[in-house]
Design an enzyme around this catalytic site. Structure first.
Site, PDB file in Angstrom:
ATOM      1  N   HIS A 104      -7.423  -6.044  -0.072  1.00 53.31           N
ATOM      2  CA  HIS A 104      -6.165  -5.251   0.074  1.00 53.31           C
ATOM      3  C   HIS A 104      -5.246  -5.716   0.980  1.00 53.31           C
ATOM      4  CE1 HIS A 104      -4.024  -1.443  -0.168  1.00 53.31           C
ATOM      5  NE2 HIS A 104      -4.152  -1.174   1.097  1.00 53.31           N
TER       6      HIS A 104
ATOM      7  N   SER B 138       0.692  -1.217   0.058  1.00 59.52           N
ATOM      8  CA  SER B 138      -0.002  -0.048   0.018  1.00 59.52           C
ATOM      9  C   SER B 138       0.908   1.353  -0.021  1.00 59.52           C
ATOM     10  CB  SER B 138      -0.918  -0.012   1.129  1.00 59.52           C
ATOM     11  OG  SER B 138      -1.825   0.829   0.968  1.00 59.52           O
TER      12      SER B 138
ATOM     13  N   ASP C 109      -9.237  -5.499  -4.668  1.00 57.26           N
ATOM     14  CA  ASP C 109      -8.945  -4.402  -3.711  1.00 57.26           C
ATOM     15  C   ASP C 109      -9.652  -3.046  -3.694  1.00 57.26           C
ATOM     16  OD1 ASP C 109      -7.250  -2.408  -2.467  1.00 57.26           O
ATOM     17  OD2 ASP C 109      -5.535  -3.566  -2.824  1.00 57.26           O
TER      18      ASP C 109
END
Length: 273
Positions: free
Chosen positions: A253, A95, A224
Site C-alpha cells: 500500500h 488511499s 496491497d
C-alpha cells in the site's frame, strides 16, 4: 506556516513550492502532507509547482469535530484551489486521498483540472455491501475504530507493518519509515481520525468516477494489504471514461515511499504524455 481559512473557520495547512504546472498531492489516512516528501522533491526538481495540504483534522490543520467526511474534504480542496488560483492542475491522491481526488474532480474540478492519478486508492467503495460483495466487512472498520479509541498510539505503531509490507518474508522493517508514519498520525486529532474511518470505508465514489472526463492514471500494488487490489483499482478503471491502469507486482500500500523511484517515474511519464 501557510494556511487558508475555510468558510466554516477551519485552517487548512499547505505547502506550495516552485512554479510551473501545479501538481496537488492528497495524502492518506491518518497522515499529512509530509507523506509526499519523495514526490514533492522529485517533481519540484522536474520543474513543476508542487502543493500538498493537510486534510482537516490531520497534521497541522485544525482538529475539527465536524466536517470529517468526503463532501467537506473536497470542498476544502476547492477553497484551496481557488485561493491559490490553480488551473490545469494534476491531482494525485493516495488511499483516502484518492477518494478525495475523485470527489473533488467530479464536483469542483471543471476548468481547473488537467489530469488525475489514483494510487492505492479507496474508490469505488471499500465496504462490503449487496452492490459490492467483494468489499471488506463492516467488522474490519469497527475494529479500526475500537483500536483507535482504546490506544491510538499503539494502533498507529502497528498499522505501518502491513501498510508497507514489512510483514512479508524478506522485507525488513525500516524503523525510520515506521516512526515517520507514527509521527504523522499522532499529529492529527483522534476525533477527526475516528470519523475519517467511516469516510474512507463507506463513501461510494461510483458516480464521481463516472463523471470524471480528464485522463486518470490508476496505480495499485497487487500486494496491497490495506486497500485490496481486486475490489478497487480494476473496478475504478472500468468506471472512468479515460483511464490507464498500472498494476505493480508485489508492491505494498505504501509504495510511494518503498518504491518512490518507480512510482515517480511512471507519474512523470503520465503527466508529460
Amino acid at each position: 506556516m501557510s494556511s487558508i481559512k475555510t468558510k466554516d473557520g477551519t485552517e487548512i495547512y499547505y505547502k506550495d513550492w516552485g512554479s510551473g504546472q501545479p501538481i496537488v498531492f492528497h495524502h492518506g489516512w491518518p497522515l499529512s502532507a509530509d507523506d509526499w516528501d519523495a514526490q514533492m522533491l522529485f517533481f519540484l526538481d522536474a520543474g513543476y509547482r508542487v502543493i500538498a495540504h493537510d486534510r482537516r483534522g490531520h497534521g497541522r490543520s485544525t482538529q475539527t469535530a465536524t466536517g470529517n467526511e468526503m463532501d467537506t474534504y473536497a470542498a476544502d480542496v476547492a477553497e484551496l484551489a481557488a485561493a491559490l488560483d490553480l488551473r490545469e492542475a494534476i491531482h494525485v491522491g493516495h488511499s483516502t486521498g484518492g477518494g478525495e481526488v475523485a470527489r473533488y474532480v467530479a464536483k469542483h474540478g471543471k476548468g481547473r483540472v488537467a489530469k488525475a492519478a489514483l494510487i492505492g486508492a479507496v474508490p469505488p467503495i471499500m465496504l462490503k455491501t449487496q452492490a459490492n460483495p467483494g468489499g471488506l466487512p463492516i467488522e474490519v472498520f469497527d475494529g479500526f475504530r475500537k483500536q483507535l479509541a482504546a490506544n491510538r498510539a499503539d494502533f498507529y505503531w502497528q498499522v505501518p507493518i502491513p501498510f508497507y509490507g514489512f510483514n512479508r518474508e524478506g522485507t525488513p522493517v525500516i524503523e525510520a519509515v515506521r516512526a515517520n508514519w507514527w509521527r504523522q498520525g499522532m499529529m492529527g486529532g483522534a476525533k477527526p481520525h475516528y470519523d475519517c474511518i467511516k469516510a474512507f470505508s463507506e463513501t461510494d465514489f461510483t458516480e464521481d468516477l463516472k463523471a470524471i472526463d480528464v485522463p486518470v492514471l490508476v496505480m495499485h500494488g497487487d500486494d496491497d494489504q490495506i486497500v485490496p487490489f481486486a475490489d478497487s483499482a480494476p473496478l475504478s478503471d472500468r468506471l472512468l471514461k479515460n483511464s490507464t491502469l498500472k498494476v505493480y507486482k508485489g508492491f505494498p500500500h505504501g509504495m510511494c515511499t518503498t518504491h518512490a523511484d518507480v512510482i515517480n517515474a511512471d507519474l512523470l511519464e503520465f503527466i508529460r504524455a
